[in-house]
Write a protein that holds these residues in place. Structure first.
Motif, PDB file in Angstrom:
ATOM      1  N   ARG A  26       0.826  -1.205   0.000  1.00 18.67           N
ATOM      2  CA  ARG A  26       0.000   0.000   0.000  1.00 18.67           C
ATOM      3  C   ARG A  26       0.864   1.260   0.000  1.00 18.67           C
ATOM      4  O   ARG A  26       0.639   2.196  -0.773  1.00 18.67           O
ATOM      5  CB  ARG A  26      -0.931   0.026   1.205  1.00 18.67           C
ATOM      6  CG  ARG A  26      -1.898   1.219   1.123  1.00 18.67           C
ATOM      7  CD  ARG A  26      -2.323   1.800   2.412  1.00 18.67           C
ATOM      8  NE  ARG A  26      -1.217   2.194   3.262  1.00 18.67           N
ATOM      9  CZ  ARG A  26      -1.380   2.563   4.505  1.00 18.67           C
ATOM     10  NH1 ARG A  26      -2.570   2.547   5.061  1.00 18.67           N
ATOM     11  NH2 ARG A  26      -0.360   2.924   5.233  1.00 18.67           N
ATOM     12  N   ASN A  27       1.867   1.295   0.848  1.00 22.25           N
ATOM     13  CA  ASN A  27       2.717   2.481   0.951  1.00 22.25           C
ATOM     14  C   ASN A  27       3.477   2.748  -0.343  1.00 22.25           C
ATOM     15  O   ASN A  27       3.811   3.888  -0.644  1.00 22.25           O
ATOM     16  CB  ASN A  27       3.679   2.346   2.129  1.00 22.25           C
ATOM     17  CG  ASN A  27       2.960   2.419   3.453  1.00 22.25           C
ATOM     18  OD1 ASN A  27       1.796   2.822   3.541  1.00 22.25           O
ATOM     19  ND2 ASN A  27       3.628   2.002   4.507  1.00 22.25           N
ATOM     20  N   SER A  28       3.736   1.704  -1.112  1.00 24.63           N
ATOM     21  CA  SER A  28       4.436   1.895  -2.382  1.00 24.63           C
ATOM     22  C   SER A  28       3.572   2.657  -3.383  1.00 24.63           C
ATOM     23  O   SER A  28       4.091   3.188  -4.364  1.00 24.63           O
ATOM     24  CB  SER A  28       4.858   0.553  -2.979  1.00 24.63           C
ATOM     25  OG  SER A  28       3.741  -0.131  -3.525  1.00 24.63           O
ATOM     26  N   THR A  29       2.267   2.722  -3.142  1.00 26.18           N
ATOM     27  CA  THR A  29       1.371   3.423  -4.065  1.00 26.18           C
ATOM     28  C   THR A  29       1.286   4.911  -3.770  1.00 26.18           C
ATOM     29  O   THR A  29       0.671   5.649  -4.523  1.00 26.18           O
ATOM     30  CB  THR A  29      -0.056   2.821  -4.026  1.00 26.18           C
ATOM     31  OG1 THR A  29      -0.647   3.065  -2.748  1.00 26.18           O
ATOM     32  CG2 THR A  29      -0.022   1.333  -4.318  1.00 26.18           C
ATOM     33  N   PHE A  30       1.892   5.368  -2.692  1.00 25.29           N
ATOM     34  CA  PHE A  30       1.886   6.785  -2.321  1.00 25.29           C
ATOM     35  C   PHE A  30       3.219   7.434  -2.690  1.00 25.29           C
ATOM     36  O   PHE A  30       4.110   7.574  -1.869  1.00 25.29           O
ATOM     37  CB  PHE A  30       1.646   6.973  -0.816  1.00 25.29           C
ATOM     38  CG  PHE A  30       0.339   6.434  -0.334  1.00 25.29           C
ATOM     39  CD1 PHE A  30      -0.853   6.779  -0.946  1.00 25.29           C
ATOM     40  CD2 PHE A  30       0.297   5.585   0.747  1.00 25.29           C
ATOM     41  CE1 PHE A  30      -2.068   6.286  -0.489  1.00 25.29           C
ATOM     42  CE2 PHE A  30      -0.905   5.083   1.213  1.00 25.29           C
ATOM     43  CZ  PHE A  30      -2.085   5.434   0.592  1.00 25.29           C
ATOM     44  N   ASN A  31       3.361   7.810  -3.937  1.00 21.66           N
ATOM     45  CA  ASN A  31       4.569   8.490  -4.427  1.00 21.66           C
ATOM     46  C   ASN A  31       5.841   7.680  -4.218  1.00 21.66           C
ATOM     47  O   ASN A  31       6.926   8.236  -4.084  1.00 21.66           O
ATOM     48  CB  ASN A  31       4.716   9.870  -3.788  1.00 21.66           C
ATOM     49  CG  ASN A  31       3.574  10.779  -4.161  1.00 21.66           C
ATOM     50  OD1 ASN A  31       3.096  10.747  -5.285  1.00 21.66           O
ATOM     51  ND2 ASN A  31       3.105  11.572  -3.218  1.00 21.66           N
ATOM     52  N   ALA A  63      -0.818  -4.071  -6.218  1.00 17.83           N
ATOM     53  CA  ALA A  63      -0.671  -2.621  -6.020  1.00 17.83           C
ATOM     54  C   ALA A  63      -1.605  -1.860  -6.953  1.00 17.83           C
ATOM     55  O   ALA A  63      -2.263  -0.903  -6.535  1.00 17.83           O
ATOM     56  CB  ALA A  63       0.779  -2.198  -6.244  1.00 17.83           C
ATOM     57  N   GLN A  64      -1.697  -2.290  -8.204  1.00 15.03           N
ATOM     58  CA  GLN A  64      -2.588  -1.627  -9.156  1.00 15.03           C
ATOM     59  C   GLN A  64      -4.051  -1.811  -8.754  1.00 15.03           C
ATOM     60  O   GLN A  64      -4.846  -0.879  -8.832  1.00 15.03           O
ATOM     61  CB  GLN A  64      -2.363  -2.142 -10.569  1.00 15.03           C
ATOM     62  CG  GLN A  64      -3.139  -1.366 -11.619  1.00 15.03           C
ATOM     63  CD  GLN A  64      -2.794   0.118 -11.617  1.00 15.03           C
ATOM     64  OE1 GLN A  64      -1.630   0.495 -11.681  1.00 15.03           O
ATOM     65  NE2 GLN A  64      -3.799   0.965 -11.523  1.00 15.03           N
ATOM     66  N   ASN A  65      -4.413  -2.998  -8.295  1.00 13.15           N
ATOM     67  CA  ASN A  65      -5.779  -3.237  -7.822  1.00 13.15           C
ATOM     68  C   ASN A  65      -6.119  -2.337  -6.647  1.00 13.15           C
ATOM     69  O   ASN A  65      -7.234  -1.816  -6.549  1.00 13.15           O
ATOM     70  CB  ASN A  65      -5.977  -4.704  -7.424  1.00 13.15           C
ATOM     71  CG  ASN A  65      -5.984  -5.643  -8.600  1.00 13.15           C
ATOM     72  OD1 ASN A  65      -6.083  -5.232  -9.748  1.00 13.15           O
ATOM     73  ND2 ASN A  65      -5.844  -6.923  -8.315  1.00 13.15           N
ATOM     74  N   THR A  70      -9.239   2.171  -4.544  1.00 10.92           N
ATOM     75  CA  THR A  70      -9.243   3.245  -3.540  1.00 10.92           C
ATOM     76  C   THR A  70      -9.181   4.634  -4.155  1.00 10.92           C
ATOM     77  O   THR A  70      -9.108   5.621  -3.429  1.00 10.92           O
ATOM     78  CB  THR A  70      -8.074   3.082  -2.555  1.00 10.92           C
ATOM     79  OG1 THR A  70      -6.841   3.111  -3.280  1.00 10.92           O
ATOM     80  CG2 THR A  70      -8.203   1.789  -1.773  1.00 10.92           C
ATOM     81  N   THR A  71      -9.191   4.717  -5.462  1.00 13.53           N
ATOM     82  CA  THR A  71      -9.125   6.005  -6.136  1.00 13.53           C
ATOM     83  C   THR A  71     -10.461   6.279  -6.793  1.00 13.53           C
ATOM     84  O   THR A  71     -10.903   5.523  -7.651  1.00 13.53           O
ATOM     85  CB  THR A  71      -8.012   6.014  -7.202  1.00 13.53           C
ATOM     86  OG1 THR A  71      -6.776   5.672  -6.578  1.00 13.53           O
ATOM     87  CG2 THR A  71      -7.882   7.375  -7.850  1.00 13.53           C
ATOM     88  N   ASP A  72     -11.109   7.347  -6.366  1.00 10.60           N
ATOM     89  CA  ASP A  72     -12.379   7.756  -6.949  1.00 10.60           C
ATOM     90  C   ASP A  72     -12.181   9.042  -7.735  1.00 10.60           C
ATOM     91  O   ASP A  72     -11.540   9.980  -7.253  1.00 10.60           O
ATOM     92  CB  ASP A  72     -13.432   8.013  -5.872  1.00 10.60           C
ATOM     93  CG  ASP A  72     -13.880   6.739  -5.184  1.00 10.60           C
ATOM     94  OD1 ASP A  72     -13.889   5.694  -5.855  1.00 10.60           O
ATOM     95  OD2 ASP A  72     -14.210   6.792  -3.991  1.00 10.60           O
ATOM     96  N   VAL A  73     -12.738   9.070  -8.920  1.00  7.63           N
ATOM     97  CA  VAL A  73     -12.733  10.298  -9.705  1.00  7.63           C
ATOM     98  C   VAL A  73     -13.895  11.142  -9.205  1.00  7.63           C
ATOM     99  O   VAL A  73     -15.056  10.748  -9.292  1.00  7.63           O
ATOM    100  CB  VAL A  73     -12.869  10.001 -11.218  1.00  7.63           C
ATOM    101  CG1 VAL A  73     -12.955  11.294 -12.008  1.00  7.63           C
ATOM    102  CG2 VAL A  73     -11.707   9.145 -11.691  1.00  7.63           C
TER     103      VAL A  73
END
Length: 80
Positions: A26-31, A63-65, A70-73
């Motif tokens: 999860r943390n790898s997905t934050f920059n 990570a992509q899933n 968790t990303t909403d437009v």
């Protein structure tokens, strides 16, 4: 007190902590990025033939899933 260790001791011996593995992904997905130390350190020059490739590919997909779920437009903008 929070421990930042991937292994925990149990009655059966040392086991891997799923929470720590999940937090690392999860943390790898934050920059941050996920990278392979075998490639970074020059031990391997490519992933093909590596016995860990299928696991690494799966981690990338997890990570992509996570990002997708968790990303909403909230709004789209059109600057025409």
């Amino acid at each position: 007190m929070m421990k930042d260790e991937i292994k925990i001791n149990s009655e059966e011996g040392e086991v891997f902590d799923k929470k720590q593995i999940a937090l690392a992904i999860r943390n790898s997905t934050f920059n941050d990025d996920l990278k392979c130390s075998l490639l970074e350190e020059g031990i391997l020059d490519k992933c093909q033939g590596c016995s860990l490739k299928c696991i690494c590919d799966s981690i990338d997909q997890v990570a992509q899933n996570y990002i997708d779920k968790t990303t909403d437009v909230i709004n789209n903008f059109n600057f025409e």
